[in-house]
Design an enzyme around this catalytic site. Structure first.
Site, PDB file in Angstrom:
ATOM      1  N   LYS A   1      -1.184  -2.503 -15.326  1.00 48.94           N
ATOM      2  CA  LYS A   1      -1.413  -1.076 -15.584  1.00 48.94           C
ATOM      3  C   LYS A   1      -0.084  -0.341 -15.776  1.00 48.94           C
ATOM      4  CE  LYS A   1      -3.711   2.937 -13.539  1.00 48.94           C
ATOM      5  NZ  LYS A   1      -4.524   3.398 -12.406  1.00 48.94           N
ATOM      6  N   ASP A   2       0.883  -0.587 -14.882  1.00 54.07           N
ATOM      7  CA  ASP A   2       2.180   0.094 -14.991  1.00 54.07           C
ATOM      8  C   ASP A   2       2.963  -0.358 -16.225  1.00 54.07           C
ATOM      9  OD1 ASP A   2       1.698   1.655 -12.783  1.00 54.07           O
ATOM     10  OD2 ASP A   2       3.036   0.561 -11.446  1.00 54.07           O
TER      11      ASP A   2
ATOM     12  N   ASN B   1      -0.533   8.226   2.430  1.00 53.87           N
ATOM     13  CA  ASN B   1      -0.770   6.926   1.818  1.00 53.87           C
ATOM     14  C   ASN B   1       0.307   5.938   2.257  1.00 53.87           C
ATOM     15  OD1 ASN B   1      -2.900   8.021   0.102  1.00 53.87           O
ATOM     16  ND2 ASN B   1      -1.241   9.026  -0.971  1.00 53.87           N
TER      17      ASN B   1
ATOM     18  N   ARG C   1       6.735  -0.059  -8.753  1.00 51.61           N
ATOM     19  CA  ARG C   1       5.516   0.751  -8.856  1.00 51.61           C
ATOM     20  C   ARG C   1       5.917   2.070  -9.499  1.00 51.61           C
ATOM     21  NH1 ARG C   1       1.121  -0.755  -5.051  1.00 51.61           N
ATOM     22  NH2 ARG C   1       1.844  -2.525  -3.812  1.00 51.61           N
TER      23      ARG C   1
ATOM     24  N   ARG D   1      19.304   6.172  24.909  1.00 50.15           N
ATOM     25  CA  ARG D   1      17.996   5.596  24.581  1.00 50.15           C
ATOM     26  C   ARG D   1      17.828   5.335  23.090  1.00 50.15           C
ATOM     27  NH1 ARG D   1      14.599  10.411  26.769  1.00 50.15           N
ATOM     28  NH2 ARG D   1      16.368  11.396  25.767  1.00 50.15           N
TER      29      ARG D   1
ATOM     30  N   LYS E   1       4.954  15.280  -3.274  1.00 47.40           N
ATOM     31  CA  LYS E   1       4.984  14.100  -2.404  1.00 47.40           C
ATOM     32  C   LYS E   1       6.176  14.177  -1.457  1.00 47.40           C
ATOM     33  CE  LYS E   1       3.079  10.965  -5.881  1.00 47.40           C
ATOM     34  NZ  LYS E   1       3.321   9.770  -6.705  1.00 47.40           N
TER      35      LYS E   1
ATOM     36  N   TYR F   1       3.810   7.864   1.980  1.00 51.17           N
ATOM     37  CA  TYR F   1       4.004   9.153   1.336  1.00 51.17           C
ATOM     38  C   TYR F   1       2.830  10.068   1.614  1.00 51.17           C
ATOM     39  CZ  TYR F   1       1.661   6.647  -2.541  1.00 51.17           C
ATOM     40  OH  TYR F   1       0.816   5.887  -3.301  1.00 51.17           O
TER      41      TYR F   1
ATOM     42  N   HIS G   1       4.373   7.361 -11.708  1.00 52.28           N
ATOM     43  CA  HIS G   1       3.066   7.965 -11.522  1.00 52.28           C
ATOM     44  C   HIS G   1       3.146   9.466 -11.266  1.00 52.28           C
ATOM     45  CE1 HIS G   1       2.159   3.751  -9.728  1.00 52.28           C
ATOM     46  NE2 HIS G   1       1.994   3.733 -11.032  1.00 52.28           N
TER      47      HIS G   1
END
Length: 183
Positions: free
Chosen positions: A167-168, A48, A59, A23, A72, A132, A62
């Site tokens: 921003k980054d 998220n 990205r 399967r 995370k 995450y 952070h």
């Protein structure tokens, strides 16, 4: 589950132990008991999802500061990403060192990112989804970022980023931050 500790103490690559048959396969993607046996944080309070239209979207990097620091658990559920973490724990032997791991929808691999690490990723395919789970609720005042191309980290990204938020792009270099304690 298969837990592989990385060169950055406390950070793990997690692979699903597959039970396969005609399967397909079955595997555990999270088990509180197994996480506890490895000394990992099990207090997952928020999940998220990040959707990325284009290959080459970056990205990061952070993190959140204490008392809102978060662990995370990251997985790519569609497409592929190059997931990167940087150790920013001032007392750590691997302070400013990084690792990168390819997470894809096909390999089902996850990255466990402890508190005190900056996290970011670069999409390797169009239409990539990243999920995450985190151990702290988002707190805007505790949010911090570090430049993705900071020479203090010297991250070897597998391809040149094509899309980065304003921003980054504006995150500071580590050398411009007054003390290690304020990362």
């Amino acid at each position: 589950m298969i837990f592989t500790e990385t060169k950055l103490k406390g950070a793990y690559i997690l692979d699903i132990k597959r039970l396969e048959d005609e399967r397909g396969f079955f595997g555990r993607a999270y088990c509180q008991k197994e996480f506890e046996e490895h000394g990992l944080n099990t207090n997952l309070v928020q999940a998220n999802v990040s959707f990325n239209h284009k290959k080459g979207t970056l990205r990061g990097m952070h993190m959140q500061l204490a008392p809102h620091a978060e662990t995370k658990l990251v997985r790519c559920t569609r497409g592929a990403i190059y997931d990167v973490i940087v150790d920013l724990r001032p007392e750590s032997e691997t302070y400013t060192q990084w690792i990168g791991v390819e997470l894809t929808a096909d390999n089902y691999r996850m990255l466990y990112v402890p508190e005190g690490f900056a996290h970011g990723y670069l999409t390797l395919e169009d239409n990539s989804d990243v999920m995450y789970q985190v151990t702290a609720f988002y707190a805007a005042g505790a949010e911090r970022g570090h430049r993705w191309n900071d020479p203090a980290f010297n991250i070897a990204w597998p391809l040149e980023p094509q899309i980065i938020s304003e921003k980054d792009q504006q995150h500071p270099l580590l050398a411009d931050i007054p003390t290690k304690a304020s990362v």
